[in-house]
Each structure stands twice: as structure tokens, then as C-alpha cells.
Design a protein around this motif. Structure first.
Motif, PDB file in Angstrom:
ATOM      1  N   VAL A   1     -10.880  15.737  -3.602  1.00  0.00           N
ATOM      2  CA  VAL A   1     -11.361  14.829  -4.429  1.00  0.00           C
ATOM      3  C   VAL A   1     -10.370  14.015  -5.195  1.00  0.00           C
ATOM      4  O   VAL A   1     -10.373  12.804  -5.243  1.00  0.00           O
ATOM      5  N   PHE A   2      -8.943  14.410  -5.154  1.00  0.00           N
ATOM      6  CA  PHE A   2      -7.983  13.805  -5.843  1.00  0.00           C
ATOM      7  C   PHE A   2      -7.572  12.582  -4.655  1.00  0.00           C
ATOM      8  O   PHE A   2      -7.492  11.384  -5.018  1.00  0.00           O
ATOM      9  N   GLY A   3      -7.333  12.934  -3.354  1.00  0.00           N
ATOM     10  CA  GLY A   3      -7.131  12.078  -2.301  1.00  0.00           C
ATOM     11  C   GLY A   3      -8.118  11.139  -2.100  1.00  0.00           C
ATOM     12  O   GLY A   3      -7.663   9.809  -2.100  1.00  0.00           O
TER      13      GLY A   3
ATOM     14  N   SER B   1      -2.798  11.015   3.496  1.00  0.00           N
ATOM     15  CA  SER B   1      -3.109  11.933   4.625  1.00  0.00           C
ATOM     16  C   SER B   1      -3.039  13.292   4.260  1.00  0.00           C
ATOM     17  O   SER B   1      -2.272  13.615   2.987  1.00  0.00           O
ATOM     18  N   TRP B   2      -3.786  14.145   4.759  1.00  0.00           N
ATOM     19  CA  TRP B   2      -3.699  15.606   4.210  1.00  0.00           C
ATOM     20  C   TRP B   2      -3.213  16.649   5.169  1.00  0.00           C
ATOM     21  O   TRP B   2      -3.125  16.302   6.714  1.00  0.00           O
TER      22      TRP B   2
ATOM     23  N   MET C   1       0.774  -1.362  -0.047  1.00  0.00           N
ATOM     24  CA  MET C   1      -0.197   0.130  -0.064  1.00  0.00           C
ATOM     25  C   MET C   1       0.852   1.089  -0.147  1.00  0.00           C
ATOM     26  O   MET C   1       1.804   1.476   0.929  1.00  0.00           O
ATOM     27  N   ARG C   2       0.608   2.189  -0.981  1.00  0.00           N
ATOM     28  CA  ARG C   2       1.394   3.311  -1.107  1.00  0.00           C
ATOM     29  C   ARG C   2       0.767   4.548   0.066  1.00  0.00           C
ATOM     30  O   ARG C   2      -0.415   4.565   0.437  1.00  0.00           O
ATOM     31  N   ASN C   3       1.708   4.999   0.690  1.00  0.00           N
ATOM     32  CA  ASN C   3       1.473   6.297   1.580  1.00  0.00           C
ATOM     33  C   ASN C   3       1.420   7.501   0.790  1.00  0.00           C
ATOM     34  O   ASN C   3       2.652   7.817   0.177  1.00  0.00           O
ATOM     35  N   ILE C   4       0.464   8.297   0.636  1.00  0.00           N
ATOM     36  CA  ILE C   4       0.415   9.402  -0.099  1.00  0.00           C
ATOM     37  C   ILE C   4       0.148  10.514   0.815  1.00  0.00           C
ATOM     38  O   ILE C   4      -0.850  10.533   1.463  1.00  0.00           O
ATOM     39  N   LEU C   5       0.948  11.467   0.744  1.00  0.00           N
ATOM     40  CA  LEU C   5       0.660  12.883   1.764  1.00  0.00           C
ATOM     41  C   LEU C   5       0.219  13.903   0.707  1.00  0.00           C
ATOM     42  O   LEU C   5       1.195  14.292  -0.333  1.00  0.00           O
ATOM     43  N   ILE C   6      -0.725  14.619   0.986  1.00  0.00           N
ATOM     44  CA  ILE C   6      -1.334  15.848  -0.010  1.00  0.00           C
ATOM     45  C   ILE C   6      -1.326  17.172   0.880  1.00  0.00           C
ATOM     46  O   ILE C   6      -2.037  16.865   2.043  1.00  0.00           O
ATOM     47  N   ALA C   7      -0.984  18.095   0.471  1.00  0.00           N
ATOM     48  CA  ALA C   7      -0.879  19.534   1.248  1.00  0.00           C
ATOM     49  C   ALA C   7      -1.560  20.409   0.365  1.00  0.00           C
ATOM     50  O   ALA C   7      -1.419  20.750  -0.822  1.00  0.00           O
TER      51      ALA C   7
ATOM     52  N   GLN D   1      -7.525   6.732  -2.472  1.00  0.00           N
ATOM     53  CA  GLN D   1      -7.857   6.104  -1.531  1.00  0.00           C
ATOM     54  C   GLN D   1      -8.952   4.870  -2.214  1.00  0.00           C
ATOM     55  O   GLN D   1      -8.608   3.599  -1.674  1.00  0.00           O
ATOM     56  N   GLU D   2      -9.748   5.207  -3.201  1.00  0.00           N
ATOM     57  CA  GLU D   2     -10.583   4.053  -3.747  1.00  0.00           C
ATOM     58  C   GLU D   2      -9.501   3.092  -4.537  1.00  0.00           C
ATOM     59  O   GLU D   2      -9.816   2.018  -4.734  1.00  0.00           O
TER      60      GLU D   2
END
Length: 314
Positions: free
Chosen positions: A20-22, A33-34, A1-7, A26-27
Motif C-alpha cells: 500500500v505504501f509503495g 522496488s521491493w 525521480m526518487r528511487n525507493i527500496l522497500i523491504a 509510485q502515484e
């Protein structure tokens, strides 16, 4: 599973596309995480979408004020944000970091480059912001919401992630909005907090009086009230009912707002905020009108008669 951080923070124009992108990631199975700033509005927007973001101690850009005390305080907040971001990145260990522009993106951009984490920045406007230009110079991947992006040479045009339209039957949408309007009424929606106060608000109200065959619904009013063919309702986090009742929309020219209007395919009158950095709202509106088959720009220094004429024509 990839960990993605969005700021993403500052305004809804940055935050809604990031949400919307995050959620799409997740889907697809990613752990997302934001990060956002400390303004209450930011947390309210995220919480309305069921998200509890990581809060950075930053409520504005040091370059966004002329007050020396505020400049100094915000510079200190930038350093605090760098420390907080670095600590969170060490714990969360993101595989990728996505930035959605604005001053909130500065600290995670620096941390990403120092820790050699792949970083991509999404620019929602037709003119690149300061952090976007810095990110481009630092070698970050830049993706854009519009086919043009002044201020940077290399980018990939992707469009802006927007909420999927869900058209609701008019009677049900009116009920959800708390409005009792005549059946078959022509409805003009007015969206954008800055359109509801000051001289521009007075102009819109004058235009409404000149269009007695239309019902005007002003969104983002603090109090629900009626005044002839003008109806003032509170802000809506779910925009589907509001957009579903609009025959014509009057709105500001933020990149994310215009992308939603394009998705809905409704006629719109865009009133660009001329105080936006580097006049980017005017340029957003110009690009939007090129892509929309049934929309117009209006200069807020023009007359209410002209505005009424444009509304009737659409």
C-alpha cells in the motif's frame, strides 16, 4: 525521480502495508522496488498485486527455530542475503530505504547503515520486534502503527498503511465469494488461517451451532464446503467482498489485520495468538479495543458459550 527500496516479507501482516505504501509513492512519481524472502507465500502476495519483488535467500529467522541445523542454515542465508542486498543496492542506488520489520529487514538495515542511505522502519505491532529495536539503536527513524510501542523510547506514530475499503453491495459481494445465503442473513466472518484448524476451530464451530440465526463464513479453508450455518471458502486476496458481507468479524490480532478492521469500522472479536513473540498480539488487541467503539477480546481458553454470547452482543 526518487528511487525507493522497500523491504517486507515473512507474512502478509508485513507485506500488505508495504505494498500500500509503495504504490502510494509510485502515484507520487517515485521509482519503487521491493525486497522479500524466499517463501512462496511472499511471492504469491506480491504477484497478486502485480509486483515482482527481488528475492532474498531467506525463509526464516535464525532465532525462530530450536533446530541446530536450521539455525546454522539460516545464519548462512543471512550472509547470503547481505551479499544479495548489497549488490542490488549498488545497482538500484536507492535514495531512501523503508523497512517493514521482521527478519527480512535485517540485511537491508545493515547495508543501509554501511552505505549511509537514509533508512526508516515501520513497526506494525504494539511491541517492537528484535530488528526494530536494533534499528532504533543504530539511529534509524522508527514509525509505528499504534500510539504505543513497547521496547523503544523514540518513535513517530503514523498508523498502518491499509488497503482502501471498497464497499460492495451485499448480493454482488456474495456472488463474488460464491455464497448463496438468505437475504437479510446476519453474517459472522472468520478470518485467519490459524482460526480454521485445531481446537480453536472446534470452539468456533461449537459457537456457530449455538448461534443458529447467524451464518458463519470461514475464510482460508482449503476446500469450499457447507455444514449447516457454516460456510468454508478459500483465501481471498481481494478482501473487499468478504468484509462487505460481514456484520461481525472474528479474527486474530495481527497489527495490520486490526488496522484494516478499524478502517472498515466493523464490530470484531479478536482472538490473540498467545504464541506470538513477547505476547504482542494480546497487546495489539488491547490497544485495538481502546480505539474501536464496538469490539471485544476473547481468550481462546474460554468457553464456546462465552464466544457465542460475545458474538450475539455485537
Amino acid at each position: 525521480m526518487r528511487n525507493i527500496l522497500i523491504a517486507a516479507g515473512g507474512t502478509g501482516g508485513h507485506i500488505f502495508p508495504a505494498i500500500v505504501f509503495g504504490k502510494k509513492l509510485q502515484e507520487q512519481g517515485a521509482n519503487v522496488s521491493w525486497l522479500c524472502g524466499s517463501r512462496q507465500l511472499e511471492r504469491t502476495i506480491y504477484n497478486a498485486s502485480g509486483i515482482e519483488p527481488v528475492i532474498l535467500p531467506l525463509a526464516g529467522s535464525p532465532m525462530g527455530t530450536g533446530n541446530p541445523a536450521k539455525i546454522f542454515g539460516r545464519i548462512l542465508d543471512v550472509f547470503r542475503s547481505l551479499r544479495r542486498t548489497s549488490g542490488y543496492v549498488a545497482d538500484f542506488r536507492p535514495d531512501e530505504i523503508y523497512l517493514f520489520g521482521g527478519y527480512i529487514s535485517f540485511a537491508p538495515l545493515i547495508v543501509a547503515k554501511l552505505k549511509h542511505i537514509p533508512v526508516t522502519l515501520h513497526e506494525q505491532n504494539t511491541v517492537a520486534g528484535r530488528v526494530t529495536r536494533l534499528a532504533a539503536r543504530m539511529g534509524a527513524s522508527i514509525i509505528t502503527g499504534w500510539p504505543v510501542c513497547e521496547g523503544i523510547k523514540s518513535f513517530t506514530y503514523t498508523g498502518i498503511p491499509v488497503r482502501e475499503p471498497v464497499r460492495i453491495a451485499r448480493n454482488e459481494a456474495l456472488r463474488l465469494l460464491g455464497l448463496d445465503l438468505p437475504e437479510g442473513a446476519k453474517i459472522v466472518g472468520v478470518a485467519g488461517g490459524s482460526l480454521g484448524s485445531g481446537p480453536l476451530s472446534a470452539m468456533l464451530k461449537s459457537a456457530a451451532v449455538m448461534c443458529p440465526d447467524y451464518e458463519f463464513v470461514f475464510l482460508s479453508s482449503k476446500e469450499r464446503r457447507e455444514d449447516g450455518n457454516m460456510h468454508f471458502i478459500p483465501a481471498q486476496w481481494d478482501m473487499n467482498p468478504f468484509y462487505s458481507v460481514c456484520d461481525v468479524l472474528v479474527c486474530r490480532a495481527g497489527g495490520s489485520t486490526l488496522a484494516e478492521v478499524l478502517k472498515w469500522g466493523m464490530p470484531a472479536v479478536t482472538i490473540a495468538w498467545t504464541g506470538a513473540a513477547e505476547n504482542h498480539q494480546v497487546k495489539n488487541a488491547e490497544e485495538f479495543v481502546k480505539l474501536s467503539a464496538n469490539s471485544c477480546m476473547f481468550n481462546e481458553n474460554d468457553s464456546p458459550e462465552r464466544l457465542a454470547e460475545i458474538i450475539r452482543s455485537l
